[in-house]
Design a protein around this motif. Structure first.
Motif, PDB file in Angstrom:
ATOM      1  N   ALA A  12       0.839  -1.197   0.000  1.00 53.61           N
ATOM      2  CA  ALA A  12       0.000   0.000   0.000  1.00 53.61           C
ATOM      3  C   ALA A  12       0.876   1.249   0.000  1.00 53.61           C
ATOM      4  O   ALA A  12       2.041   1.213   0.397  1.00 53.61           O
ATOM      5  N   ASP A  13       0.310   2.365  -0.421  1.00 51.61           N
ATOM      6  CA  ASP A  13       1.041   3.627  -0.355  1.00 51.61           C
ATOM      7  C   ASP A  13       1.093   4.141   1.076  1.00 51.61           C
ATOM      8  O   ASP A  13       2.075   4.767   1.480  1.00 51.61           O
ATOM      9  N   ALA A  14       0.031   3.879   1.843  1.00 55.37           N
ATOM     10  CA  ALA A  14       0.011   4.247   3.249  1.00 55.37           C
ATOM     11  C   ALA A  14      -1.055   3.402   3.938  1.00 55.37           C
ATOM     12  O   ALA A  14      -2.066   3.036   3.323  1.00 55.37           O
ATOM     13  N   SER A  15      -0.824   3.080   5.211  1.00 56.41           N
ATOM     14  CA  SER A  15      -1.760   2.248   5.957  1.00 56.41           C
ATOM     15  C   SER A  15      -2.006   2.831   7.338  1.00 56.41           C
ATOM     16  O   SER A  15      -1.121   3.451   7.932  1.00 56.41           O
ATOM     17  N   VAL A  16      -3.203   2.567   7.833  1.00 55.18           N
ATOM     18  CA  VAL A  16      -3.559   2.850   9.220  1.00 55.18           C
ATOM     19  C   VAL A  16      -3.934   1.517   9.847  1.00 55.18           C
ATOM     20  O   VAL A  16      -4.756   0.779   9.300  1.00 55.18           O
ATOM     21  N   VAL A  17      -3.322   1.187  10.982  1.00 58.30           N
ATOM     22  CA  VAL A  17      -3.550  -0.112  11.629  1.00 58.30           C
ATOM     23  C   VAL A  17      -4.268   0.102  12.950  1.00 58.30           C
ATOM     24  O   VAL A  17      -3.800   0.839  13.825  1.00 58.30           O
ATOM     25  N   LEU A  18      -5.412  -0.567  13.098  1.00 58.77           N
ATOM     26  CA  LEU A  18      -6.210  -0.497  14.316  1.00 58.77           C
ATOM     27  C   LEU A  18      -5.739  -1.533  15.330  1.00 58.77           C
ATOM     28  O   LEU A  18      -4.892  -2.385  15.028  1.00 58.77           O
ATOM     29  N   ASP A  19      -6.314  -1.489  16.517  1.00 60.04           N
ATOM     30  CA  ASP A  19      -6.042  -2.520  17.517  1.00 60.04           C
ATOM     31  C   ASP A  19      -6.597  -3.861  17.047  1.00 60.04           C
ATOM     32  O   ASP A  19      -7.471  -3.929  16.166  1.00 60.04           O
ATOM     33  N   ILE A  20      -6.122  -4.932  17.644  1.00 62.51           N
ATOM     34  CA  ILE A  20      -6.527  -6.288  17.260  1.00 62.51           C
ATOM     35  C   ILE A  20      -7.994  -6.521  17.597  1.00 62.51           C
ATOM     36  O   ILE A  20      -8.459  -6.206  18.702  1.00 62.51           O
ATOM     37  N   TYR A  21      -8.723  -7.087  16.643  1.00 57.01           N
ATOM     38  CA  TYR A  21     -10.105  -7.510  16.883  1.00 57.01           C
ATOM     39  C   TYR A  21     -10.051  -8.892  17.531  1.00 57.01           C
ATOM     40  O   TYR A  21      -9.598  -9.856  16.918  1.00 57.01           O
ATOM     41  N   PRO A  22     -10.516  -9.041  18.777  1.00 57.64           N
ATOM     42  CA  PRO A  22     -10.282 -10.295  19.502  1.00 57.64           C
ATOM     43  C   PRO A  22     -11.165 -11.454  19.072  1.00 57.64           C
ATOM     44  O   PRO A  22     -10.780 -12.615  19.229  1.00 57.64           O
TER      45      PRO A  22
END
Length: 467
Positions: free
Chosen positions: A388-398
């Protein structure tokens, strides 16, 4: 085909009835005349679709939801032992049935196709269901995702074919006895249930051994894990079972000679049984094209002429959450992807790259799924985000898991940055839509990616973009 109800399933109660796999079985039973009831943690469009079929759907889990005349309680591997409805079933002496056993019972009296593999199952199963329906075969099917509208993940058809997604995650696919079994790939995943790739191979060997005499195993000739499985099965023997390989490998029985990208679709040419066929696949990416060839090979194994099945595959235009276009606003397209394993992530990102203009930026909002998967594959997930050109990563979905000390999204973010990727960590999920909308420029493409509730953020991103 047999259309009666399986034994003791005329008044079933489903715990977690809104889940992808559970809702499909509930729908088929309701269509066969069962008095279906169940519960789920929250309301949903899927629950409403079941109510429209006459099912009773309770919100939340409570012992009182279980009717006194319930004939069976259906559960998945995600249901915890302390569930109050499960405890009530024990008090009443009501049989508890795993969803895989219920699905196996529904397949009795049909000609089952069971589609397995670490990834690609939902797409391939959907392709089979849609294509066979387009040919007037009216198959029954149970899929791990909706085709289009809520509740479209399953159907009780009048035809003799039953197409089912076969889940390896908890070994439940060992319950099925298919006439045709499809194995798309074999990789290490589901780390809470498998300690090694060796265990995965053993599990797939057990699945293949369940094919009925006179049946067919359709298996990839390209994927190394699948080729290894083929070698193991050849050494042990599969008496009475025909093995047909498919793929781009030169030794494939159904040989793919070309896959030509054409925007958000592909043109595929194969050699099958001495003939050359060219057909369209209406979704982008090499992996989806190969899934289509697996579907073609499976249908031919059941006697569907290849020259009929190949053009029918074009009737498949995608399934929810599998590179599904959610909309466009301010010149930005938003697409949703269910990919959560590194191989799936890479395949979907490459598919999008190959389908859009070279100057288009690809922005990803990724939500890791499961602590155990992140612990084992976090580095590979981060490397995949480098596409990807840029990514945003969220917290883990449990999902069904409890946290594992030290396992966070940081494992993915660090790996991505080490690979030179531009990645931003975002713990506040509620801010994600505005953050992505703020990053996007006209001509960009935003991809929401993951198996959790990140799918809900696509419409929110579009809303922010439109303001």
């Amino acid at each position: 085909m047999a259309s009666g109800l399986p034994p003791a399933m005329d008044r079933p109660h489903f715990i977690g009835i809104g889940g992808a796999g559970m809702s499909g079985i509930a729908k088929i039973l309701a269509q066969r005349g069962a008095r279906v009831a169940g519960s789920d943690a929250k309301d949903s469009a899927t629950a409403e679709a079941l109510r429209a079929l006459g099912a009773t759907v309770h919100l939340g889990h409570a012992a009182g939801h279980l009717a006194d005349d319930t004939t069976a309680v259906v559960i998945s591997s995600a249901i915890r032992p302390d569930n109050p409805e499960l405890a009530r079933a024990a008090e009443l002496g009501v049989p508890v049935v795993h969803r895989s056993d219920a699905l196996a019972a529904l397949m009795d009296g049909t000609r089952p196709i069971a589609v397995a593999g670490t990834h690609g199952k939902t797409t391939t199963t959907s392709m089979l269901a849609v294509s066979l329906a387009a040919l007037g075969r009216d198959p029954s099917y149970a899929i791990g995702g909706d085709l289009d509208i809520p509740g479209s993940n399953a159907l009780h058809g009048t035809g003799e074919i039953f197409v089912a997604e076969a889940d390896e995650s908890d070994r439940s696919f060992h319950k099925y006895a298919p006439e045709v079994a499809v194995v798309l790939n074999v990789e290490l995943d589901h780390h809470a249930n498998y300690a090694s790739l060796e265990e995965i191979h053993e599990s797939f060997e057990t699945f293949a051994a369940r094919i009925v005499p006179g049946g067919t195993l359709v298996i990839s000739a390209d994927h190394e894990g699948a080729r290894e499985l083929t070698r193991r099965l050849a050494a042990k023997g599969l008496p009475g079972v025909t093995v047909r390989t498919y793929g781009e490998a030169a030794d494939a029985d159904v040989h793919v000679t070309s896959i030509v990208p054409q925007g958000l679709r592909s043109e595929v040419t194969v050699h099958i049984d001495g003939a050359e066929l060219t057909f369209d696949v209406s979704v982008p990416g090499r992996h989806y094209a190969l899934n289509a060839v697996a579907a073609l090979t499976a249908a031919v194994a059941l006697g569907v002429p290849a020259e009929e099945m190949a053009p029918a595959i074009a009737a498949y235009t995608g399934v929810k959450r599998r590179l599904q276009l959610k909309g466009e606003a301010a010149g930005v397209q938003v697409i949703d992807s269910y990919a959560h394993h590194p191989s799936e992530m890479t395949a979907d990102l490459e598919a999008i790259r190959g389908a859009v203009a070279a100057e288009a930026r690809l922005l990803v909002l990724f939500q890791p799924h499961l602590f155990s998967r992140t612990q084992e594959l976090g580095k590979e997930m981060g490397q995949a985000l480098g596409l990807a050109d840029a990514s945003v990563v969220l917290d883990i979905y449990p999902a069904r898991e409890d946290p594992i000390p030290g396992v966070t999204s940081t494992l993915i973010i660090d790996a991505a940055r080490a690979a030179g990727a531009e990645v931003t960590a975002l713990a506040d999920r509620s801010a994600a839509a505005s953050v992505l909308a703020g990053m996007a420029r006209p001509g960009d493409l935003v991809l929401t990616m993951g198996a959790g509730d990140v799918t809900e953020l696509g419409p929110e991103i579009l809303d922010h973009l439109s303001k």
